[in-house]
Structure formats: structure tokens, C-alpha cells
Write a protein that holds these residues in place. Structure first.
Motif, PDB file in Angstrom:
ATOM      1  N   VAL A  82      -4.430   3.808  -9.428  1.00 35.05           N
ATOM      2  CA  VAL A  82      -5.483   2.888  -8.551  1.00 35.05           C
ATOM      3  C   VAL A  82      -6.771   3.215  -7.454  1.00 35.05           C
ATOM      4  O   VAL A  82      -7.414   1.906  -7.520  1.00 35.05           O
ATOM      5  CB  VAL A  82      -4.370   2.662  -7.014  1.00 35.05           C
ATOM      6  CG1 VAL A  82      -5.651   1.564  -5.827  1.00 35.05           C
ATOM      7  CG2 VAL A  82      -2.642   1.748  -7.281  1.00 35.05           C
ATOM      8  N   VAL A  83      -6.511   4.559  -7.670  1.00 33.64           N
ATOM      9  CA  VAL A  83      -8.275   4.728  -7.817  1.00 33.64           C
ATOM     10  C   VAL A  83      -9.264   4.946  -8.607  1.00 33.64           C
ATOM     11  O   VAL A  83      -9.822   4.283  -8.586  1.00 33.64           O
ATOM     12  CB  VAL A  83      -7.843   6.610  -7.195  1.00 33.64           C
ATOM     13  CG1 VAL A  83      -9.445   7.304  -6.945  1.00 33.64           C
ATOM     14  CG2 VAL A  83      -7.044   6.553  -5.755  1.00 33.64           C
ATOM     15  N   SER A  86     -10.141   1.131  -8.742  1.00 38.90           N
ATOM     16  CA  SER A  86     -10.842   0.924  -8.061  1.00 38.90           C
ATOM     17  C   SER A  86     -12.482   1.307  -7.997  1.00 38.90           C
ATOM     18  O   SER A  86     -13.928   0.580  -7.098  1.00 38.90           O
ATOM     19  CB  SER A  86     -10.781   1.210  -6.081  1.00 38.90           C
ATOM     20  OG  SER A  86      -8.920   0.889  -5.815  1.00 38.90           O
ATOM     21  N   SER A 107      -8.309   0.150  -0.959  1.00 39.65           N
ATOM     22  CA  SER A 107      -7.173   1.365  -2.076  1.00 39.65           C
ATOM     23  C   SER A 107      -5.996   1.706  -1.246  1.00 39.65           C
ATOM     24  O   SER A 107      -4.813   1.927  -1.878  1.00 39.65           O
ATOM     25  CB  SER A 107      -8.502   2.323  -2.320  1.00 39.65           C
ATOM     26  OG  SER A 107      -9.067   1.707  -2.472  1.00 39.65           O
ATOM     27  N   GLU A 110      -3.210  -0.527  -1.188  1.00 41.90           N
ATOM     28  CA  GLU A 110      -2.506  -1.036  -2.305  1.00 41.90           C
ATOM     29  C   GLU A 110      -1.957  -0.212  -2.923  1.00 41.90           C
ATOM     30  O   GLU A 110      -0.328  -0.160  -3.257  1.00 41.90           O
ATOM     31  CB  GLU A 110      -3.771  -0.930  -3.727  1.00 41.90           C
ATOM     32  CG  GLU A 110      -3.356  -1.264  -4.942  1.00 41.90           C
ATOM     33  CD  GLU A 110      -4.336  -1.610  -5.789  1.00 41.90           C
ATOM     34  OE1 GLU A 110      -4.648  -1.687  -7.218  1.00 41.90           O
ATOM     35  OE2 GLU A 110      -5.601  -1.476  -5.944  1.00 41.90           O
TER      36      GLU A 110
END
Length: 168
Positions: A82-83, A86, A107, A110
Motif C-alpha cells: 500500500v505504501v 501510494s 494510505s 486503506e
């Protein structure tokens, strides 16, 4: 002691620790609970009637999948994914500044949703849930003024309308 009118009700604000302790320890006159405005937003049956034992059982069920170092280490790959995505989205926006705090909130939201629901989530659905959550949270924290233009009214309106019609 100070007299005040907060959140639609007359209130007395106490600042001395001894008086605060006496008030908070007084089980006969001090009632725990949510304000009526919050109960209107979450529903009257959502928090009423839950006993202490029931609360402990529900808490154990909801926190057991993510409790402990070993369980949390299982989600490191998901968090990294996810990071990274992003950072890639932010990098794609050239020559435009980004609002770091709001992007980090997105983020983080999420990551939490992916842990709770699953790793494969439609981005449009996630954006809609984030918008609804943000509106709802602002309504929780706002004064309970149910008139157009106020955060409480907007959050209350979500309960009575469909998400797609309201957010578009």
C-alpha cells in the motif's frame, strides 16, 4: 467550577482534580453513555443493551486476528504494498504539491480496510467508503445541528439516502 452551554445542554465544567475524582467516582449520579446526537447517527440499538461480558467477547473476536507481534508481522507485506503504491501515485503527480497529511490518512485508511476486509479491494469502492467515513466522523464530532450546511446534517443524511446518489 464554570457554567457553560455545550452541545445543546447546560453543563458545569470542573477543573480541580479532587472534584473531578468525586464526580467520576459517583456511580449513583454519574451516567456513562453517548450523547443523543451520536446515538441518532449510529442507531439506538447499536450500543444499548451490550453487557460488559458481551463487550469483552466482541472485543476478543474483533481483535484476535490482529493481536500480537506475529500476527501483525503477517501484514507487513500488505502495508509495504500500500505504501509503495501510494508513493508511486504521488510521484506520478508531477510539479504539483500534495497535501501530505490527507494523503497519509488515505494510505492509513486503506491499510486498515485491507486488513479488515481483504487485500483485494476495488479502488472506487475504497474511495467511496473513505468519503462516507470522513463525512460520518465529522458528523460525530460536530454540534448536533440538523440543518443543511452543517456536518451533523450531512452525516445524518447519509443514513437516509443511498451512498452513490449522495456522494456523486
Amino acid at each position: 467550577m464554570y457554567k457553560a452551554f455545550m452541545f445543546g445542554t447546560p453543563s458545569i465544567i470542573v477543573t480541580k482534580p479532587q472534584v473531578c475524582k468525586k464526580i467520576l467516582m459517583d456511580d449513583d449520579n454519574f451516567e456513562l453513555g453517548w450523547p443523543k446526537s451520536v446515538l441518532n447517527l449510529i442507531g439506538k440499538k447499536a450500543l444499548h443493551g451490550i453487557t460488559s461480558q458481551e463487550h469483552k467477547r466482541l472485543r476478543r473476536i474483533t481483535t484476535s486476528p490482529i493481536k500480537g507481534k506475529h500476527a501483525l508481522s503477517l501484514y507487513l507485506g500488505l502495508i509495504e504494498k500500500v505504501v509503495k503504491s501510494s508513493f508511486e501515485k504521488w510521484n506520478a503527480i508531477e510539479e504539483k504539491p500534495i497535501e501530505f497529511l490527507s494523503e497519509m490518512k488515505k494510505s492509513t485508511f486503506e491499510v486498515i480496510i485491507r486488513i479488515m476486509i481483504g487485500s483485494e479491494i476495488d479502488p472506487q469502492w475504497l474511495d467511496m467508503v473513505e468519503k462516507v467515513y470522513t463525512i460520518y466522523l465529522k458528523g460525530f464530532l460536530a454540534l448536533p445541528i440538523n440543518l443543511p450546511g452543517f456536518a451533523y446534517h450531512r452525516a445524518f443524511k447519509i443514513l437516509t439516502s443511498s451512498f452513490s446518489n449522495y456522494l456523486s
